[in-house]
Design a protein around this motif. Structure first.
Motif, short mmCIF file in Angstrom:
data_model
loop_
_atom_site.label_atom_id
_atom_site.label_comp_id
_atom_site.label_asym_id
_atom_site.label_seq_id
_atom_site.Cartn_x
_atom_site.Cartn_y
_atom_site.Cartn_z
N LEU A 48 0.84 -1.20 0.00
CA LEU A 48 0.00 0.00 0.00
C LEU A 48 0.87 1.25 0.00
CD1 LEU A 48 -3.07 0.74 0.19
CD2 LEU A 48 -2.64 1.24 2.60
N VAL A 49 0.58 2.15 -0.94
CA VAL A 49 1.27 3.44 -1.05
C VAL A 49 0.40 4.49 -0.37
CG1 VAL A 49 2.25 5.14 -2.65
CG2 VAL A 49 2.27 2.70 -3.24
N THR A 50 0.99 5.30 0.55
CA THR A 50 0.16 6.18 1.37
C THR A 50 0.43 7.67 1.22
OG1 THR A 50 1.71 5.89 3.22
CG2 THR A 50 -0.19 4.40 3.13
N GLY A 51 1.62 8.12 0.94
CA GLY A 51 1.88 9.56 0.88
C GLY A 51 1.46 10.17 -0.43
N ARG A 56 1.13 9.96 -6.28
CA ARG A 56 1.16 10.54 -7.64
C ARG A 56 2.19 9.83 -8.50
NH1 ARG A 56 -0.53 15.75 -9.58
NH2 ARG A 56 1.48 15.80 -10.69
N SER A 57 3.33 9.56 -7.92
CA SER A 57 4.40 8.90 -8.65
C SER A 57 3.98 7.49 -9.07
CB SER A 57 5.67 8.84 -7.79
OG SER A 57 6.68 8.09 -8.42
N ALA A 58 3.35 6.74 -8.14
CA ALA A 58 2.93 5.38 -8.45
C ALA A 58 1.84 5.37 -9.51
CB ALA A 58 2.44 4.68 -7.18
N LEU A 59 0.91 6.32 -9.44
CA LEU A 59 -0.18 6.39 -10.42
C LEU A 59 0.33 6.75 -11.81
CD1 LEU A 59 -2.85 8.22 -8.21
CD2 LEU A 59 -2.85 5.80 -8.87
N ASN A 60 1.53 7.33 -11.87
CA ASN A 60 2.13 7.73 -13.14
C ASN A 60 3.23 6.76 -13.58
OD1 ASN A 60 1.18 9.79 -14.71
ND2 ASN A 60 2.40 11.40 -13.76
N SER A 291 -12.95 10.50 0.38
CA SER A 291 -13.27 10.05 -0.97
C SER A 291 -13.94 8.69 -0.97
CB SER A 291 -11.99 9.99 -1.80
OG SER A 291 -12.23 9.42 -3.07
N ALA A 292 -14.94 8.52 -1.83
CA ALA A 292 -15.60 7.22 -1.98
C ALA A 292 -14.65 6.20 -2.59
CB ALA A 292 -16.86 7.35 -2.84
N PHE A 293 -13.70 6.65 -3.40
CA PHE A 293 -12.64 5.76 -3.90
C PHE A 293 -11.50 5.80 -2.89
CE2 PHE A 293 -14.33 6.16 -8.34
CZ PHE A 293 -14.41 4.81 -8.61
N GLU A 294 -11.59 4.93 -1.87
CA GLU A 294 -10.58 4.95 -0.81
C GLU A 294 -9.24 4.43 -1.32
OE1 GLU A 294 -9.96 3.25 3.73
OE2 GLU A 294 -11.89 3.07 2.73
N LEU A 295 -9.28 3.31 -2.04
CA LEU A 295 -8.08 2.68 -2.57
C LEU A 295 -8.26 2.43 -4.06
CD1 LEU A 295 -7.66 -0.15 0.13
CD2 LEU A 295 -6.70 2.16 0.22
N THR A 296 -7.16 2.44 -4.79
CA THR A 296 -7.22 2.09 -6.20
C THR A 296 -7.30 0.57 -6.36
OG1 THR A 296 -4.83 1.90 -6.43
CG2 THR A 296 -5.80 4.08 -6.80
N THR A 297 -7.56 0.13 -7.58
CA THR A 297 -7.50 -1.29 -7.88
C THR A 297 -6.04 -1.71 -8.08
OG1 THR A 297 -7.94 -0.75 -10.19
CG2 THR A 297 -9.82 -1.43 -8.87
N TRP A 298 -5.85 -3.00 -8.24
CA TRP A 298 -4.51 -3.60 -8.29
C TRP A 298 -3.63 -3.04 -9.40
CZ3 TRP A 298 -5.29 -6.50 -4.11
CH2 TRP A 298 -6.50 -7.17 -3.93
N ARG A 299 -2.34 -2.97 -9.09
CA ARG A 299 -1.30 -2.74 -10.08
C ARG A 299 -0.18 -3.75 -9.82
NH1 ARG A 299 -3.68 2.24 -9.82
NH2 ARG A 299 -3.42 3.63 -11.61
N ILE A 319 -1.22 -1.21 -4.38
CA ILE A 319 -2.45 -0.43 -4.30
C ILE A 319 -2.12 0.94 -3.73
CG2 ILE A 319 -4.70 -0.27 -3.14
CD1 ILE A 319 -4.87 -3.28 -3.26
N VAL A 320 -2.77 1.96 -4.26
CA VAL A 320 -2.55 3.33 -3.79
C VAL A 320 -3.73 3.76 -2.94
CG1 VAL A 320 -2.22 5.73 -4.49
CG2 VAL A 320 -1.18 3.89 -5.82
#
Length: 412
Positions: A48-51, A56-60, A291-299, A319-320
């Protein structure tokens, strides 16, 4: 867990206290580092990525792919993924694809979700919201989920994508709960699979209807794209699945989380009721705050890789936490305060990068209309149960509640 108590390894993301308020745990995790091994109720262990900056870095990060085929056997053994054949037939949508396939499929949706078209439809969406409030009891109490929040997003979606009234009336909201994953050994798995079968049959009916009744709408364009071999049968079914499920349940949940935040901050509720011009900015802050999207889906990495100083094995799920990122004090001063004057407000409630939610503009408009209508037409709107009695949905990735009992004065 005390503030300075060492975190367990893995950190369990389970239990009612965690779902009711995950922010204390996220604070502990952020302070200890950006990446942690966590344990989900299904038994899946993930990273789990938290900061905020790490998120942002993980999502990119183009090393992290979304396709389930990247998952290793450890993940697959316990992951709450759909059984076959539904997984192959309904999960080939945008959330589980990588470029170039993702790029090709996404353009069919982004071409439809333009801000101009959304604004053109705003009066119609407002009429839908007003009609639902007209149907609430003249005086409270009422359940704002069953009476409004569970119905408004679907009605908007049906109008927007071209779902005809006769088909919209047959949609079972319980089908939307397939976004709340159920593990293979969970006693609720048979009900989950029954919902899948019902939804799959419904999607087949939608496709058949649109083949016979072509119109200038998104559903018809997707069916035509399949006939032109621009989308496979599985891609067509999966994209309609994503529209029907991801296009409404998260908005329902976001309406409830926003209302709960306002009930917990009565001075801000009163300020918003007295100044409707604040709505656009208030919605952005409510999205950040909870946010209703608490966590992203798998990567997944396709090889052992470094993630912010942590070695992550190939095929392990990453997961972010969008909610943890949105409360990072290094990006948002005083992050636990609901501040409608916060500017700028670069929250990650809709994600970031190539998987940024294509329906974000529509969701923002729905939230503005929903909150503005409820606050203006239900004077004295308040929660009619104790705050600690709110039953948060047990979904792993999302936040919200299936019931929101409220009171109010005479409906305007």
């Amino acid at each position: 867990m005390a503030l300075h108590e060492p975190l367990p390894d893995p950190v369990p993301l389970t239990g009612c206290p965690y779902k009711a308020n995950p922010y204390f745990l996220y604070k502990r995790m952020r302070e200890a580092g950006p990446v942690h091994r966590v344990l989900f109720p299904s038994g899946v262990r993930a990273w789990l990525v938290t900061g905020y900056e790490a998120a942002r870095s993980a999502l990119n990060d183009d090393r992290l792919g979304k396709n389930h085929g990247r998952g290793n056997d450890r993940w697959r053994a316990r992951a709450s993924i759909m059984p076959e054949p539904q997984h192959s037939q309904l999960q080939v949508h945008l959330l589980h694809q990588d470029p170039p396939r993702h790029t090709r499929m996404r353009r069919f949706v982004t071409d439809a979700f333009t801000p101009r078209r959304i604004e053109q439809l705003r009066p119609r969406f407002q009429a839908l919201a007003d009609a639902l409030v007209d149907g609430l009891p003249e005086h409270g109490p009422a359940d704002l989920v069953t009476g409004f929040a569970a119905r408004f997003p679907f009605q908007v979606l049906a109008e927007f994508i071209g779902l005809p009234p006769e088909l919209a009336g047959r949609f079972d909201r319980d089908w939307g709960k397939v976004v709340q994953p159920v593990g293979p050994t969970d006693p609720g798995r048979p009900l989950y699979e029954a919902r899948l079968h019902g939804l799959q049959s419904y999607i087949a009916g939608v496709v058949a209807h649109k083949r016979e009744h072509r119109e200038d709408d998104l559903l018809s364009r997707l069916v035509v794209a399949h006939e032109r071999s621009e989308l496979s049968q599985e891609e067509l079914g999966s994209m309609i699945f994503q529209l029907l499920v991801a296009g409404q349940e998260p908005v329902t949940n976001q309406i409830t989380t926003a209302l709960i935040a306002l009930f917990r901050h009565p001075s801000q509720l009163a300020r918003l009721r007295g100044n409707p011009d604040l709505l656009p900015r208030a919605v952005e802050e409510l999205l950040r705050y909870d946010s209703a999207f608490e966590l992203t889906t798998w990567r997944f990495f396709d090889r052992d890789s470094d993630l912010h100083g942590t070695r992550v094995p190939a095929g392990d799920s990453v997961i972010v936490s969008l909610c943890a990122a949105n409360r990072d004090p290094r990006r948002f001063p005083d992050p636990d305060t609901l501040d409608f004057d916060r500017s700028p407000n670069p929250h990650l409630a809709f994600g970031h990068g190539i998987h940024f939610c294509p329906g974000a503009a529509l969701a923002r408009t729905e939230l503005q209309i929903a909150l503005g209508t409820l606050l203006s037409r239900l004077p004295g709107l308040h929660l009619s149960i104790r705050d600690e009695a709110i039953a948060w949905i047990p979904a792993v990735l999302g936040r919200g509640t299936n019931h929101l009992p409220v009171g109010y004065g005479r409906r305007l």
